[in-house]
Design a protein around this motif. Sequence first.
Motif, mmCIF file in Angstrom:
data_model
loop_
_atom_site.group_PDB
_atom_site.id
_atom_site.type_symbol
_atom_site.label_atom_id
_atom_site.label_comp_id
_atom_site.label_asym_id
_atom_site.label_seq_id
_atom_site.Cartn_x
_atom_site.Cartn_y
_atom_site.Cartn_z
ATOM 1 N N ASN A 1 -31.148 10.498 -0.288
ATOM 2 C CA ASN A 1 -30.016 9.246 0.123
ATOM 3 C C ASN A 1 -28.666 9.776 -0.404
ATOM 4 O O ASN A 1 -27.651 8.837 -0.388
ATOM 5 N N PHE A 2 -28.641 10.528 -1.254
ATOM 6 C CA PHE A 2 -27.813 11.436 -1.624
ATOM 7 C C PHE A 2 -27.463 12.840 -1.985
ATOM 8 O O PHE A 2 -28.800 13.624 -1.910
ATOM 9 N N PRO A 3 -26.645 13.334 -1.081
ATOM 10 C CA PRO A 3 -26.378 14.701 -1.130
ATOM 11 C C PRO A 3 -26.293 15.157 -2.510
ATOM 12 O O PRO A 3 -26.362 14.984 -3.129
ATOM 13 N N HIS A 4 -25.789 16.814 -2.221
ATOM 14 C CA HIS A 4 -26.327 17.630 -3.333
ATOM 15 C C HIS A 4 -24.615 17.632 -4.086
ATOM 16 O O HIS A 4 -24.129 18.957 -3.213
ATOM 17 N N VAL A 5 -23.776 16.849 -3.566
ATOM 18 C CA VAL A 5 -22.548 17.210 -4.403
ATOM 19 C C VAL A 5 -22.459 17.186 -5.845
ATOM 20 O O VAL A 5 -23.241 16.010 -6.757
ATOM 21 N N GLN A 6 -21.337 17.735 -6.280
ATOM 22 C CA GLN A 6 -20.402 17.990 -7.455
ATOM 23 C C GLN A 6 -20.527 16.570 -8.212
ATOM 24 O O GLN A 6 -19.575 16.042 -7.121
ATOM 25 N N ILE A 7 -21.330 15.715 -9.147
ATOM 26 C CA ILE A 7 -20.716 14.672 -9.851
ATOM 27 C C ILE A 7 -19.885 14.802 -10.599
ATOM 28 O O ILE A 7 -19.892 15.913 -11.394
ATOM 29 N N GLN A 8 -18.488 14.287 -10.994
ATOM 30 C CA GLN A 8 -17.832 14.709 -11.851
ATOM 31 C C GLN A 8 -17.540 13.293 -13.353
ATOM 32 O O GLN A 8 -17.200 13.680 -14.654
ATOM 33 N N ASP A 9 -18.145 12.431 -12.705
ATOM 34 C CA ASP A 9 -17.616 11.092 -13.743
ATOM 35 C C ASP A 9 -19.208 10.164 -13.663
ATOM 36 O O ASP A 9 -19.329 9.658 -12.016
ATOM 37 N N MET A 10 -20.036 9.219 -14.206
ATOM 38 C CA MET A 10 -20.542 7.859 -13.900
ATOM 39 C C MET A 10 -20.408 7.343 -14.662
ATOM 40 O O MET A 10 -19.642 7.204 -16.034
ATOM 41 N N LYS A 11 -20.379 5.620 -14.172
ATOM 42 C CA LYS A 11 -20.660 4.723 -16.091
ATOM 43 C C LYS A 11 -21.769 3.157 -14.738
ATOM 44 O O LYS A 11 -22.357 3.777 -13.394
ATOM 45 N N ILE A 12 -22.308 2.552 -15.782
ATOM 46 C CA ILE A 12 -22.866 2.220 -15.221
ATOM 47 C C ILE A 12 -22.608 0.445 -15.319
ATOM 48 O O ILE A 12 -22.227 -0.310 -16.628
ATOM 49 N N GLN A 13 -22.144 -0.417 -14.599
ATOM 50 C CA GLN A 13 -21.804 -1.491 -14.138
ATOM 51 C C GLN A 13 -21.932 -2.621 -15.256
ATOM 52 O O GLN A 13 -23.349 -2.797 -14.976
ATOM 53 N N PRO A 14 -22.351 -3.202 -16.901
ATOM 54 C CA PRO A 14 -22.911 -4.233 -16.493
ATOM 55 C C PRO A 14 -23.696 -5.335 -16.088
ATOM 56 O O PRO A 14 -24.970 -5.947 -16.516
ATOM 57 N N GLU A 15 -23.458 -5.933 -15.480
ATOM 58 C CA GLU A 15 -23.036 -7.387 -15.093
ATOM 59 C C GLU A 15 -24.482 -7.179 -13.799
ATOM 60 O O GLU A 15 -25.250 -7.881 -13.936
ATOM 61 N N PHE A 16 -24.034 -6.155 -12.704
ATOM 62 C CA PHE A 16 -25.093 -5.744 -11.892
ATOM 63 C C PHE A 16 -25.636 -4.360 -12.295
ATOM 64 O O PHE A 16 -26.494 -4.234 -11.136
ATOM 65 N N ASN A 17 -25.738 -3.619 -13.273
ATOM 66 C CA ASN A 17 -26.612 -2.750 -13.641
ATOM 67 C C ASN A 17 -26.329 -1.589 -12.526
ATOM 68 O O ASN A 17 -27.467 -0.898 -12.305
ATOM 69 N N ASP A 18 -25.839 -2.259 -11.889
ATOM 70 C CA ASP A 18 -25.309 -0.209 -10.890
ATOM 71 C C ASP A 18 -24.718 1.129 -11.131
ATOM 72 O O ASP A 18 -23.794 0.796 -12.281
ATOM 73 N N LEU A 19 -25.109 1.952 -10.643
ATOM 74 C CA LEU A 19 -25.168 3.410 -11.556
ATOM 75 C C LEU A 19 -23.279 3.323 -10.523
ATOM 76 O O LEU A 19 -23.466 3.837 -9.187
ATOM 77 N N VAL A 20 -22.177 3.651 -10.940
ATOM 78 C CA VAL A 20 -20.873 4.061 -10.103
ATOM 79 C C VAL A 20 -20.956 5.668 -10.148
ATOM 80 O O VAL A 20 -21.099 6.337 -11.594
ATOM 81 N N ILE A 21 -20.880 6.044 -9.142
ATOM 82 C CA ILE A 21 -20.738 7.397 -9.266
ATOM 83 C C ILE A 21 -19.107 8.647 -8.558
ATOM 84 O O ILE A 21 -19.274 8.046 -8.133
ATOM 85 N N ALA A 22 -18.709 9.018 -9.971
ATOM 86 C CA ALA A 22 -17.750 9.431 -8.859
ATOM 87 C C ALA A 22 -18.030 10.904 -8.404
ATOM 88 O O ALA A 22 -19.006 12.041 -9.674
ATOM 89 N N THR A 23 -17.806 10.925 -7.075
ATOM 90 C CA THR A 23 -18.129 12.861 -7.190
ATOM 91 C C THR A 23 -16.695 13.121 -6.370
ATOM 92 O O THR A 23 -16.377 13.277 -6.014
ATOM 93 N N PHE A 24 -17.129 15.160 -6.285
ATOM 94 C CA PHE A 24 -16.078 16.037 -6.586
ATOM 95 C C PHE A 24 -16.152 16.146 -5.378
ATOM 96 O O PHE A 24 -16.943 17.819 -4.639
ATOM 97 N N GLY A 25 -15.884 15.057 -4.039
ATOM 98 C CA GLY A 25 -16.269 15.578 -2.676
ATOM 99 C C GLY A 25 -16.615 14.633 -1.149
ATOM 100 O O GLY A 25 -16.280 14.901 0.120
#
Length: 1013
Positions: free
Chosen positions: A661-685
């Motif tokens: 469920n995730f495209p083969h898209v370039q990723i530039q940055d990521m952070k883990i939000q500590p309260e919800f344990n979510d991996l948040v992803i900044a894609t380039f595209g």
Amino acid sequence: MSVRNIGPAGMSGRVTAIDVDRINNIIYIGSASGGVWKSENKGISWKPIFDDQITQSIGSLKVNPKNPLEIWVGTGEGNPRNSHNAGLGIFKTIDGGKTWKRMGLENTRLIHRVLIDFDNPNIVYAGVMGSAWGPSTEKGVYKTIDGGKSWNKILYINDSTGVGEMIMDPQNPKKLIVNMWQFWRKPWQMKSGGKHSGIHITYDGGETWKKLSSKDGIPDGDLGKCGLAIAASNPSVVYALIEAKENALFKSINGGESWHKVAEDKGFNGRPFYFYEIYVDPKDENTIYSLHTYVHKSIDGGKTFKSIADYGNAVHPDHHAFWIDPSNTNYVIDGNDGGLNFSYDGGETWQFAQNLPIGQFYHLNVDNDFPYKVYGGMQDNGSWVGFGFTLSFGGIRNSDWQEVYFGDGFDVAALPADSRYGFAMSQGGDLAKYDLVTGKVDYIKPVHPEGLFLRFNWNAALAMDPHNPRALYYGSQFVHYSTNEGVDWKIISPDLTTNDTVRQPKESGGLTSDITGAEFNTTILCIAPSPVNKNVIWVGTDDGNIQITQDGGLNWVNLLNNIPGAPNGSWIPQIEVSAKHAGTAFVVLNNYRRNDYKPYLFYTEDFGKSWKNLADPTQVKGFVNCIVQDKLEPNLLFLGADDGLYVSFDRGMNWNHWVNNFPHVQIQDMKIQPEFNDLVIATFGRAFWVIDDIAPLRKIVKQGKSLLDKEFAILGSPDAYQVNYKSFAGTRFYAQNDFHGDNKNVGAGFLVRCNFDEKKYDKKRDSIKLSDNKAKIKIVDSNNNIVREYKEEIKDTGVVKIGWGMRMNGTRIPRKDEPKPDENIPSGAIVDPGQYKVIIQWRGNIDSSVFQIKQDPRSQIKLQAIQNIRTIANDVSLEAEKLAMIYDKIRDANKAVEIIEKLITVLPDSTQKTIKSICDTQKKKIKEINVEMFGPDSGKGYEADPDDVMTNYNRANNYINASGNEIGTNVKNQINIFKKKSSEINIKMNKYLNEDFTQFKKSIEGYKLSPFK
């Protein structure tokens, strides 16, 4: 696991290719790094159709006009700016994008044009620009005559000259005109043009070529990129926008044999390396569209132009793709750096496609608000703040995103002390402090105290100080530090770059100067202060230096030479410092800007004295941009690469490519939000994505592969919130042309792994176990009291989510239909916030997990009030349960009457008539009870508000659930109304059962019919 695209789409991203299936009115578009998208309703809604392919950078797209299910896609965008994306060959679909096959040209990097022979679609031409970052013999024009099974290079100049433009005569598919463009770029400079550039014509499908010269009217000397267009209404008319010593528009009236200058380029185009595209109206040879920063239109064959798409009519600048409807040339589609626009009047007015989330984000940050916010800057699209999830209906919409700073966006960071304020960047090192509430922006870019020129990267380094909530770092060639939110700055380092003057040229652009700051080099790219030691700061530069200080900036050490296998002079975009040890860090290095596309990731545990290379190219296929280490399970790593997301459960020894469920898209940055344990992803595209709650992955790290081999296991039980949702803002009924990102479910849910192998069991001996798909769920509170029990069917193996509405076991209420024997106990009142344990049994397996239920942080209701509300709700429910027990007997009585009506069919007619009359009387009385209990059956049209017992029960519950810290008179009054009606119907039902139905039974038994229990 939940994988969500949260947008935004209001600021979209660069569209590089457009074509239309005119038979079925299907639009296809390609984006610079967001894949291929398809609209089957003329642009109202869109869906991606290329996500499972190994690259998402699209340079060209062509629909076979004879068979529109066949579509060719050339990957690698042909707009070779500093942030352009490379591709991995040419692809073909024969089913309208459902499936794709790579058809070769894997190493060409940038395929700028694809043309299909409309007489013989097995003949296809690929115009290869080739790698912009270095020499390549893959450049040139390729041709296949067998539908892509094999390719021949039919035009090649040298390893620095590729296809800048390629067009086909609309009446003669063997005639091509090609601009061969000499171009190169380095991280610090680019050059468009040279003696090898030119315009070439073939009349025999590439067997022979003629290169145009000054004898044919083409400018003498070095040429650069050229825009080419043939008039479909009169193919003798050809236009060429030529980059030369003097850029100008040329025209041929004999099919390209000879040329004359129409007009010098004075504003109707610019930046040839990035634009220089022209299109001719298919019905009018004198109407021309010129694409550049804006769209200009000429209706006199290019003598004069006027702007039709610019800031004045709110169309995003920087245009790269254009399509004109041959049957209605007023209908045009324009692709630019901000997305897609439609015009139905030849460009006088425009409509924006606001549901294409193809933004290119450079950086990402999150805060700890509720809901938490996501921050980032987009290529050519500003700096934005939005939500990781919303507590409103309609999901995450474009209106939930706020631009805080204009220009090319890069890093955006909230002030830790107050997220109302934050910092945002744009090109040239511009830095500002913003106020989310008022919109005020303060310009705070550092100034050198002695006036020294500060070199800021296009994507400069910004970092918040983890030890001071008002302090921040900023990078030029120096590290700048402010302790008062950017009001004052001090320099805490020497020049940390190589300061190589070769990388600091005064000129860039070639034939046309292009000095925008995009090529500024010998600069700091990343600053990583240690969260555990305020004196330790790591720095990476764009010329290969990795610097560290352990004394707050007094002394610095360059670590590059300590790293075996690290190419000198490379790009250091990110350093991830351990949250537990100041000397432990991951250093991301990439070198594709020098034609080296291999992955590099280095790891140290001793302040850079020794290193390990963790990027195995047999596992990680694309170059690396970023990494994030989980703070709770340090062995859990997430890697962002050119081809998507990778995860490691053993601190980088092995990598798994995340493709679900995730495209083969370039990723530039990521952070883990500590309260919800979510991996948040900044894609380039493809804008921002969120993988909700990585706790299951932490569990895999702890227990290893054995966890996944179990027949059944609870992988995750994230903390839940009792929240209210706002109604829609702006537009409620937004139809299908609005963007709404996937929202997070903050309620209680349990992620379980079901790995049941039926082959291990004997069908006779274990028949019960094999047949039972229902999981038994039990929720207990911190005192081990059972608060809820229910069953849920698990239909699939794999990872399954089981939900719980955070309500305790309830009571039965009256209902017309008879409850089924295996029905769940009805749910009751909302449980208190607190700690709970879920116990799940499935097919002989059992597992449990502890989680918290939390009150909405925005709510002002007190716990005592919640408990008071529940007490009142339980009291009302018990009243309803009493009614249910009596009504069960009414339902049984009705069944008995219906049975008797069936039994009497064998009796004499006169007897039947007598008994039927008795039954009708009973049915009438029961109906009166039903109407009083449930209201009349729905009839035709609208009826008055019902006033039956159950309607008043529901009203009472609505008032109870709407109560705050005080129980008002409305609640009490409605409860009293319900109880009064409950008492009345109770009396009526008992009277019927004790008198009417008792007499009925006696009457029927006289006929020797006894169906009664």
